[in-house]
Design a protein around this motif. Structure first.
Motif, PDB file in Angstrom:
ATOM      1  N   GLU A  24      38.342  42.171  18.194  1.00 28.97           N
ATOM      2  CA  GLU A  24      39.940  41.748  18.770  1.00 28.97           C
ATOM      3  C   GLU A  24      40.032  40.726  19.035  1.00 28.97           C
ATOM      4  O   GLU A  24      41.389  39.871  18.847  1.00 28.97           O
ATOM      5  CB  GLU A  24      39.998  42.089  20.970  1.00 28.97           C
ATOM      6  N   GLY A  25      39.279  40.025  18.809  1.00 31.93           N
ATOM      7  CA  GLY A  25      39.275  37.895  19.314  1.00 31.93           C
ATOM      8  C   GLY A  25      39.722  37.395  20.255  1.00 31.93           C
ATOM      9  O   GLY A  25      39.635  36.980  20.856  1.00 31.93           O
ATOM     10  N   SER A  26      40.794  37.825  20.372  1.00 30.80           N
ATOM     11  CA  SER A  26      40.497  37.773  22.652  1.00 30.80           C
ATOM     12  C   SER A  26      41.320  38.349  23.494  1.00 30.80           C
ATOM     13  O   SER A  26      41.525  39.779  22.838  1.00 30.80           O
ATOM     14  CB  SER A  26      42.505  36.625  22.346  1.00 30.80           C
ATOM     15  N   ILE A  27      40.701  38.630  24.640  1.00 26.65           N
ATOM     16  CA  ILE A  27      40.957  39.859  25.954  1.00 26.65           C
ATOM     17  C   ILE A  27      41.529  39.056  26.939  1.00 26.65           C
ATOM     18  O   ILE A  27      41.189  38.020  27.031  1.00 26.65           O
ATOM     19  CB  ILE A  27      39.958  40.535  26.252  1.00 26.65           C
ATOM     20  N   PRO A  28      42.642  39.098  27.249  1.00 30.63           N
ATOM     21  CA  PRO A  28      43.841  38.504  28.153  1.00 30.63           C
ATOM     22  C   PRO A  28      42.985  38.780  29.756  1.00 30.63           C
ATOM     23  O   PRO A  28      41.397  39.801  29.456  1.00 30.63           O
ATOM     24  CB  PRO A  28      45.063  38.595  28.474  1.00 30.63           C
ATOM     25  N   PRO A  29      42.633  37.757  30.870  1.00 27.65           N
ATOM     26  CA  PRO A  29      42.088  38.234  31.801  1.00 27.65           C
ATOM     27  C   PRO A  29      42.344  39.311  32.219  1.00 27.65           C
ATOM     28  O   PRO A  29      43.360  39.986  32.800  1.00 27.65           O
ATOM     29  CB  PRO A  29      43.414  36.642  32.531  1.00 27.65           C
ATOM     30  N   THR A  30      41.543  40.053  32.382  1.00 31.57           N
ATOM     31  CA  THR A  30      41.095  40.786  32.716  1.00 31.57           C
ATOM     32  C   THR A  30      40.472  40.630  34.143  1.00 31.57           C
ATOM     33  O   THR A  30      38.695  40.171  34.493  1.00 31.57           O
ATOM     34  CB  THR A  30      39.816  42.102  31.301  1.00 31.57           C
ATOM     35  N   VAL A  31      39.862  42.096  34.886  1.00 33.14           N
ATOM     36  CA  VAL A  31      39.262  42.431  35.921  1.00 33.14           C
ATOM     37  C   VAL A  31      37.891  43.095  36.115  1.00 33.14           C
ATOM     38  O   VAL A  31      37.857  43.717  35.335  1.00 33.14           O
ATOM     39  CB  VAL A  31      39.734  42.946  37.176  1.00 33.14           C
ATOM     40  N   TYR A  32      36.938  42.729  36.510  1.00 37.03           N
ATOM     41  CA  TYR A  32      36.039  43.329  36.016  1.00 37.03           C
ATOM     42  C   TYR A  32      34.824  43.698  37.704  1.00 37.03           C
ATOM     43  O   TYR A  32      35.102  42.462  38.295  1.00 37.03           O
ATOM     44  CB  TYR A  32      34.551  41.949  35.226  1.00 37.03           C
ATOM     45  N   ASN A  33      34.055  44.405  37.808  1.00 36.62           N
ATOM     46  CA  ASN A  33      33.387  44.640  39.083  1.00 36.62           C
ATOM     47  C   ASN A  33      32.425  43.501  39.288  1.00 36.62           C
ATOM     48  O   ASN A  33      31.340  43.503  38.630  1.00 36.62           O
ATOM     49  CB  ASN A  33      32.893  46.090  39.001  1.00 36.62           C
ATOM     50  N   VAL A  34      32.370  42.997  40.692  1.00 38.63           N
ATOM     51  CA  VAL A  34      30.749  42.301  41.113  1.00 38.63           C
ATOM     52  C   VAL A  34      30.053  43.289  41.310  1.00 38.63           C
ATOM     53  O   VAL A  34      30.694  43.767  42.123  1.00 38.63           O
ATOM     54  CB  VAL A  34      31.284  41.072  41.564  1.00 38.63           C
ATOM     55  N   VAL A  35      28.978  43.241  40.859  1.00 37.55           N
ATOM     56  CA  VAL A  35      27.674  44.509  41.337  1.00 37.55           C
ATOM     57  C   VAL A  35      26.671  43.638  42.377  1.00 37.55           C
ATOM     58  O   VAL A  35      26.067  42.430  41.795  1.00 37.55           O
ATOM     59  CB  VAL A  35      27.252  45.362  40.483  1.00 37.55           C
ATOM     60  N   LYS A  36      26.066  43.891  43.179  1.00 31.55           N
ATOM     61  CA  LYS A  36      24.752  43.594  43.851  1.00 31.55           C
ATOM     62  C   LYS A  36      23.591  44.230  43.952  1.00 31.55           C
ATOM     63  O   LYS A  36      24.134  46.034  45.273  1.00 31.55           O
ATOM     64  CB  LYS A  36      24.670  42.700  44.459  1.00 31.55           C
ATOM     65  N   GLU A  37      23.053  44.828  43.530  1.00 30.06           N
ATOM     66  CA  GLU A  37      21.803  46.151  44.048  1.00 30.06           C
ATOM     67  C   GLU A  37      22.604  47.404  43.991  1.00 30.06           C
ATOM     68  O   GLU A  37      23.141  47.805  44.976  1.00 30.06           O
ATOM     69  CB  GLU A  37      21.504  46.034  45.088  1.00 30.06           C
ATOM     70  N   GLU A  38      23.479  47.382  42.650  1.00 25.29           N
ATOM     71  CA  GLU A  38      24.197  48.639  41.915  1.00 25.29           C
ATOM     72  C   GLU A  38      25.730  49.016  42.865  1.00 25.29           C
ATOM     73  O   GLU A  38      25.861  50.074  42.991  1.00 25.29           O
ATOM     74  CB  GLU A  38      23.288  50.154  41.658  1.00 25.29           C
ATOM     75  N   GLU A  39      25.707  48.127  44.054  1.00 20.09           N
ATOM     76  CA  GLU A  39      26.550  48.217  45.330  1.00 20.09           C
ATOM     77  C   GLU A  39      28.271  47.459  44.771  1.00 20.09           C
ATOM     78  O   GLU A  39      27.855  46.642  44.820  1.00 20.09           O
ATOM     79  CB  GLU A  39      25.854  49.201  46.315  1.00 20.09           C
ATOM     80  N   TYR A  40      28.994  47.904  44.781  1.00 26.07           N
ATOM     81  CA  TYR A  40      30.300  47.029  44.545  1.00 26.07           C
ATOM     82  C   TYR A  40      31.025  45.977  45.554  1.00 26.07           C
ATOM     83  O   TYR A  40      30.817  46.272  46.868  1.00 26.07           O
ATOM     84  CB  TYR A  40      31.159  47.862  44.089  1.00 26.07           C
ATOM     85  N   ARG A  41      31.044  44.674  45.124  1.00 27.10           N
ATOM     86  CA  ARG A  41      30.844  43.854  45.882  1.00 27.10           C
ATOM     87  C   ARG A  41      31.942  42.597  45.861  1.00 27.10           C
ATOM     88  O   ARG A  41      31.822  41.892  46.344  1.00 27.10           O
ATOM     89  CB  ARG A  41      29.408  42.593  45.800  1.00 27.10           C
TER      90      ARG A  41
END
Length: 144
Positions: free
Chosen positions: A96-113
């Motif tokens: 793609e060359g670039s990906i605009p600012p995108t939201v990614y999940n933050v996890v800790k011990e396999e749980e959404y944080r």
């Protein structure tokens, strides 16, 4: 093998689990791509919704498959607390060359944080930028 520069725009995070119970946490990010590691500034007192808007540069090749962003809480006098991490696949950025600012999940011990917002840009390095002549890379040369 294609190589070049990966530019990472660390925008901010939202909904992070506050690891400081008496006050707002002081989050920062540690970005790691293969053996390269860089650290953001500390968003002092920003708590669960920090904003950084910082750019980081990594020298990469196609065998760099992921970017890991570890979120930490800076604590004075004690060890910093691990808040969580996001793992971002780099496969799409090479095509793609670039990906605009995108939201990614933050996890800790396999749980959404919470979530982190990151933009990516890959700039391939031209062979000529590495000081190679056409002969060095298989260019055609007229015989005498």
């Amino acid at each position: 093998m294609v190589q070049g520069t990966l530019e990472v725009l660390l925008v901010g995070a939202k909904g992070l689990e506050n690891t400081d119970y008496l006050c707002n946490m002081d989050p920062y990010a540690v970005l790691k791509c293969r053996s390269q590691e860089q650290k953001s500034s500390v968003a002092s007192g920003k708590g669960s919704d920090p904003e950084w808007n910082e750019t980081f540069m990594f020298s990469v090749t196609h065998n760099a498959t992921e970017l890991i962003i570890k979120l930490m809480d800076s604590d004075s006098g004690t060890d910093d607390d691990f808040v969580g991490e996001a793992t971002i696949s780099l496969e799409a950025i090479y095509t793609e060359g670039s990906i605009p600012p995108t939201v990614y999940n933050v996890v800790k011990e396999e749980e959404y944080r919470g979530e982190i917002k990151v933009g990516l840009t890959f700039t391939p390095e031209d062979d000529r930028d590495r000081g190679l002549s056409e002969e060095d890379i298989g260019g055609w040369k007229q015989s005498s």
